[in-house]
Design a protein around this motif. Sequence first.
Motif, PDB file in Angstrom:
ATOM      1  N   VAL A 592      14.158 -35.753  32.277  1.00 19.89           N
ATOM      2  CA  VAL A 592      15.487 -35.443  31.228  1.00 19.89           C
ATOM      3  C   VAL A 592      16.942 -36.129  32.275  1.00 19.89           C
ATOM      4  O   VAL A 592      16.104 -36.491  33.240  1.00 19.89           O
ATOM      5  N   LYS A 593      17.780 -36.006  30.847  1.00 19.31           N
ATOM      6  CA  LYS A 593      18.935 -37.096  31.856  1.00 19.31           C
ATOM      7  C   LYS A 593      18.785 -36.177  33.100  1.00 19.31           C
ATOM      8  O   LYS A 593      18.965 -34.711  33.413  1.00 19.31           O
ATOM      9  N   LYS A 594      20.089 -36.604  33.918  1.00 15.07           N
ATOM     10  CA  LYS A 594      20.510 -36.530  35.122  1.00 15.07           C
ATOM     11  C   LYS A 594      21.527 -35.131  35.428  1.00 15.07           C
ATOM     12  O   LYS A 594      20.781 -34.825  35.790  1.00 15.07           O
ATOM     13  N   ASN A 595      22.356 -34.667  34.511  1.00 13.41           N
ATOM     14  CA  ASN A 595      22.595 -33.427  34.254  1.00 13.41           C
ATOM     15  C   ASN A 595      22.402 -32.552  33.162  1.00 13.41           C
ATOM     16  O   ASN A 595      23.045 -31.422  32.950  1.00 13.41           O
ATOM     17  N   THR A 596      21.065 -32.388  32.618  1.00  7.82           N
ATOM     18  CA  THR A 596      21.011 -31.817  31.511  1.00  7.82           C
ATOM     19  C   THR A 596      20.621 -30.294  32.784  1.00  7.82           C
ATOM     20  O   THR A 596      19.681 -30.114  33.597  1.00  7.82           O
ATOM     21  N   PRO A 597      21.061 -29.324  32.046  1.00  2.00           N
ATOM     22  CA  PRO A 597      21.279 -28.303  33.045  1.00  2.00           C
ATOM     23  C   PRO A 597      19.430 -27.538  32.774  1.00  2.00           C
ATOM     24  O   PRO A 597      18.364 -27.419  31.731  1.00  2.00           O
ATOM     25  N   ILE A 598      18.755 -27.132  33.776  1.00  2.00           N
ATOM     26  CA  ILE A 598      17.593 -26.256  33.782  1.00  2.00           C
ATOM     27  C   ILE A 598      17.722 -25.182  32.698  1.00  2.00           C
ATOM     28  O   ILE A 598      16.128 -25.286  32.204  1.00  2.00           O
ATOM     29  N   GLU A 599      18.666 -24.241  32.975  1.00  2.23           N
ATOM     30  CA  GLU A 599      18.245 -23.146  31.949  1.00  2.23           C
ATOM     31  C   GLU A 599      18.612 -23.878  30.644  1.00  2.23           C
ATOM     32  O   GLU A 599      18.062 -22.697  29.572  1.00  2.23           O
ATOM     33  N   LYS A 600      19.585 -24.586  29.718  1.00  2.00           N
ATOM     34  CA  LYS A 600      19.318 -24.988  29.004  1.00  2.00           C
ATOM     35  C   LYS A 600      17.318 -25.027  28.473  1.00  2.00           C
ATOM     36  O   LYS A 600      16.889 -25.111  27.339  1.00  2.00           O
ATOM     37  N   ILE A 601      16.864 -26.105  29.163  1.00  2.00           N
ATOM     38  CA  ILE A 601      15.184 -26.316  29.307  1.00  2.00           C
ATOM     39  C   ILE A 601      14.409 -25.303  28.266  1.00  2.00           C
ATOM     40  O   ILE A 601      13.738 -24.986  27.744  1.00  2.00           O
ATOM     41  N   LYS A 602      14.672 -24.379  29.476  1.00  5.91           N
ATOM     42  CA  LYS A 602      13.654 -22.821  29.382  1.00  5.91           C
ATOM     43  C   LYS A 602      14.164 -22.137  27.965  1.00  5.91           C
ATOM     44  O   LYS A 602      13.489 -21.744  27.269  1.00  5.91           O
ATOM     45  N   LYS A 603      15.745 -22.400  27.462  1.00  2.68           N
ATOM     46  CA  LYS A 603      16.335 -21.909  26.251  1.00  2.68           C
ATOM     47  C   LYS A 603      15.489 -22.545  25.182  1.00  2.68           C
ATOM     48  O   LYS A 603      14.750 -22.144  24.556  1.00  2.68           O
ATOM     49  N   LEU A 604      15.105 -24.215  25.367  1.00  6.16           N
ATOM     50  CA  LEU A 604      14.493 -24.299  24.809  1.00  6.16           C
ATOM     51  C   LEU A 604      13.231 -24.747  23.916  1.00  6.16           C
ATOM     52  O   LEU A 604      12.273 -24.083  22.906  1.00  6.16           O
ATOM     53  N   LYS A 619       8.864 -20.722  35.070  1.00  2.60           N
ATOM     54  CA  LYS A 619       9.410 -20.893  35.838  1.00  2.60           C
ATOM     55  C   LYS A 619       9.491 -22.750  36.459  1.00  2.60           C
ATOM     56  O   LYS A 619       8.531 -23.106  36.356  1.00  2.60           O
ATOM     57  N   LEU A 620      10.622 -22.904  37.146  1.00  2.00           N
ATOM     58  CA  LEU A 620      10.383 -24.349  37.778  1.00  2.00           C
ATOM     59  C   LEU A 620       9.774 -24.469  38.804  1.00  2.00           C
ATOM     60  O   LEU A 620       9.925 -23.147  39.699  1.00  2.00           O
ATOM     61  N   ILE A 621       9.148 -25.198  39.396  1.00  2.46           N
ATOM     62  CA  ILE A 621       8.693 -25.434  40.329  1.00  2.46           C
ATOM     63  C   ILE A 621       8.441 -26.369  41.685  1.00  2.46           C
ATOM     64  O   ILE A 621       8.687 -26.117  42.483  1.00  2.46           O
ATOM     65  N   SER A 622       9.254 -27.494  40.672  1.00  4.25           N
ATOM     66  CA  SER A 622       9.784 -28.756  41.228  1.00  4.25           C
ATOM     67  C   SER A 622       9.763 -29.885  40.618  1.00  4.25           C
ATOM     68  O   SER A 622      10.536 -29.686  39.554  1.00  4.25           O
ATOM     69  N   GLU A 623      10.822 -30.464  41.334  1.00  4.40           N
ATOM     70  CA  GLU A 623      12.597 -31.608  40.640  1.00  4.40           C
ATOM     71  C   GLU A 623      12.337 -32.961  41.288  1.00  4.40           C
ATOM     72  O   GLU A 623      12.536 -32.741  42.725  1.00  4.40           O
ATOM     73  N   TYR A 624      11.959 -33.869  40.692  1.00  6.18           N
ATOM     74  CA  TYR A 624      11.777 -35.219  41.615  1.00  6.18           C
ATOM     75  C   TYR A 624      13.015 -36.334  40.922  1.00  6.18           C
ATOM     76  O   TYR A 624      13.152 -36.141  39.425  1.00  6.18           O
ATOM     77  N   TYR A 625      13.942 -36.977  41.570  1.00 10.36           N
ATOM     78  CA  TYR A 625      14.536 -37.763  41.246  1.00 10.36           C
ATOM     79  C   TYR A 625      14.160 -39.534  41.591  1.00 10.36           C
ATOM     80  O   TYR A 625      14.393 -39.524  42.656  1.00 10.36           O
ATOM     81  N   GLN A 626      13.908 -39.787  40.249  1.00 14.60           N
ATOM     82  CA  GLN A 626      13.405 -41.613  41.379  1.00 14.60           C
ATOM     83  C   GLN A 626      14.746 -42.406  40.895  1.00 14.60           C
ATOM     84  O   GLN A 626      15.578 -42.685  40.004  1.00 14.60           O
ATOM     85  N   GLN A 627      15.110 -42.893  42.332  1.00  9.09           N
ATOM     86  CA  GLN A 627      17.033 -43.526  42.758  1.00  9.09           C
ATOM     87  C   GLN A 627      16.390 -44.980  42.293  1.00  9.09           C
ATOM     88  O   GLN A 627      17.708 -45.298  41.805  1.00  9.09           O
ATOM     89  N   GLN A 628      15.342 -45.714  42.242  1.00  8.65           N
ATOM     90  CA  GLN A 628      15.108 -47.123  41.513  1.00  8.65           C
ATOM     91  C   GLN A 628      14.959 -46.448  40.027  1.00  8.65           C
ATOM     92  O   GLN A 628      16.685 -47.620  40.065  1.00  8.65           O
ATOM     93  N   ASN A 629      15.074 -46.227  39.586  1.00  8.32           N
ATOM     94  CA  ASN A 629      15.552 -45.942  37.616  1.00  8.32           C
ATOM     95  C   ASN A 629      15.709 -45.376  37.230  1.00  8.32           C
ATOM     96  O   ASN A 629      15.817 -45.336  35.884  1.00  8.32           O
ATOM     97  N   ASN A 630      16.535 -44.414  38.350  1.00 16.39           N
ATOM     98  CA  ASN A 630      18.144 -43.777  37.563  1.00 16.39           C
ATOM     99  C   ASN A 630      17.354 -42.117  36.982  1.00 16.39           C
ATOM    100  O   ASN A 630      17.490 -42.159  35.853  1.00 16.39           O
ATOM    101  N   LYS A 631      16.107 -41.717  37.562  1.00 23.78           N
ATOM    102  CA  LYS A 631      15.336 -40.786  36.154  1.00 23.78           C
ATOM    103  C   LYS A 631      15.362 -39.720  37.157  1.00 23.78           C
ATOM    104  O   LYS A 631      15.361 -39.741  38.134  1.00 23.78           O
ATOM    105  N   ARG A 632      15.421 -38.569  36.501  1.00 27.07           N
ATOM    106  CA  ARG A 632      15.063 -36.885  36.891  1.00 27.07           C
ATOM    107  C   ARG A 632      14.119 -36.731  35.946  1.00 27.07           C
ATOM    108  O   ARG A 632      13.556 -36.686  34.988  1.00 27.07           O
ATOM    109  N   PHE A 633      12.758 -36.266  37.308  1.00 28.60           N
ATOM    110  CA  PHE A 633      12.136 -35.481  36.133  1.00 28.60           C
ATOM    111  C   PHE A 633      11.389 -34.070  37.166  1.00 28.60           C
ATOM    112  O   PHE A 633      12.476 -32.994  38.522  1.00 28.60           O
TER     113      PHE A 633
END
Length: 666
Positions: A592-604, A619-633
């Motif tokens: 997802v994008k860097k600033n996308t709220p988690i609640e918005k994804i759940k609603k979708l 349920k959200l169980i993990s959040e990972y941010y890749q600084q090299q490629n500036n990606k958020r998982f």
Amino acid sequence: MKFAWKNLNYFINLKCLKLEETIKYLTLAGFEIDNIEKNTIIEDQVITLSNTTNRKEINSIFNLANEISIIFNLKLKIKTILSSKDKINLKQKKYKKIKYIKFNIITNIENKSSPEWLKNYLFGCNKKVQFLLKDIEEYIKVKWGQKVLFFDLTKIKLNTVNYKLIKSHRTFSENEMIDYNKERLFSITKYDILVNKKYVYDKNTSNIMLCYFVCNDDHNIVESISMFNNIHYEIIKTISRLGKGIIQKSQYNINKFSEKRKKITIHKNYIKQILGPLNKSSRKLLSNQQIKISLNQMKFESIYSKNRKLFLIKVPHYRNHDLVRDIDIVEEIARIHGFSYFLDQLPEYKKRGKVSIKTSYVKKIRRTLQMIGFNEIMSCSLVNTNNKKNTIKLYNPIAEDQKYLKNNLLKSIIQNHLTNIKQDFTKTEIFEIGRIFNIDNDERYIENNHLGGLVNNNKFIQKDWSGKIEELNWFHAKNILEYFFKILNAHIKWHTSLNVNNKVDKEIQSTEKYYDKYNKVYICNNLSTEMIGLFGEINYEFFKTSTKKRTFIFEINIDKLIKTIYLKKHLKYIIKPYSVYPGVTRDISIEVKKNTPIEKIKKLIINKNSKINFVESIKLISEYYQQQNNKRFLCFRITYRSISKTLNTEDLKSIDKNIKYLFRKE
């Protein structure tokens, strides 16, 4: 009271009665039969009867016979004796207590041993046999329940008596005193008749002045002048026949007293409702005629009003002391008619008692504190205090250390804790619910329900296995109280200090001396900002204790606490059918994008229009941010379940396909 069975034959025809049946009905009537034994000396059955406190008038054979005649509806064998014409009626004297009184001079009495029949009579009633005059006095008392007085004429130092010198007057300590020539003969007190020892007769006495009288009291069964004459005639007859004395003319006096018969009014439905039906089959109630017959049998004067459906009853004066209420009359009717004739089954009442809201909340407060781990204590409401301001003192304290009513709960709770310290207790978690009493500025008595408590635990929490056990601190203690308010759903607010808007509770404020002045907070109503309690650390200096264990106390006004509780009636609950089929859990990772709220994804994902079916939970169980490629998982755990079937592989592939399509679109 002891009496021989044959002694009753003078008043009742015993051929109409059997001993076993009589004992049975006397027991049902409320009399206690302690013992029945065969006496071989007098060849008769001797019955021991315990007199109950409400039937004090049953103190003689005549009174007992009268009661038996009422129970079995029999007539008493008493002949009416009229006064002889040669007896002189004195001028009316005003006696305060005496209704009828007679005097006789009897001389040349052979005061010897009593005959066998008199000895046997007294022996059957467990009375000591002495000499003739004493035995006659006891005989009249046992048989009729009446007191007869004999005065020794030789001790009065007179051969003849001038009856005009007999006078009555009242004293401070006695109801009435009778004297002769200004010398006391006898006095009547509330409990007894006291004779002047100066004129007491003995076995050598041969000349006496006889005095027999009847008092106008509630326990005397002798009502009429004819009954009075009967007893007097037997006294004279017994002395003349056994002692062969010369009897002079009687001098007597009659006083008229106002009628003292108690009047009781009872509704007929009240009688029938209390007694209930007569038997199981017919279920009929007691008729008005049957009630009337029972009342007449007890010698009650009764009038029935058809219009008002009321019984107006006049109670005999000797039953005034025990027949006071309507229910007493109903009990007598049942006793005479026979308890065995009534259905012995309690009626079913549909109306049930209602527990008040306040009582329900107090029970809930008690259960909640016990569930948290507190122990309830109870202490006496009577205390001794040095601070006498606004405290209520008792007029008649039972002890010196219990002169005042308790005006707070904390003092006794803290004293309990100090005792626990002496016993080396590691923790004290106690509470008390009780009433406290105070006087306001207008000198009115105030009574309120309070809750007081104390928390002390030296070994409260251990963060990990290797860590040190820590004691209770401020935040732990405050959190316990907050948890208590949360369970009650009480809306309160903590205030470190009070301002003009806070309505002060003076009873709670008076306990501030027990708290440390730097570690205390006020508990207030969230809406009205009214003070309802106080929480804080104990003032160790005030109680002069050297303990280093941190101790926290609180006291709350229960009535004000209840006002802060609001029920959650506004909640709307969603009811869904429960699936009996198994669920499937999948973990998916989404970029997802860097600033996308988690609640918005759940609603979708949950949205019905997304074509992603069967989602039960996400349920959200993990959040990972890749600084090299500036990606958020984000990694979500999604549970799928169908209400109508078991999900197969094709269903899951379709769901995954829809999720990929949804996030590509976004």
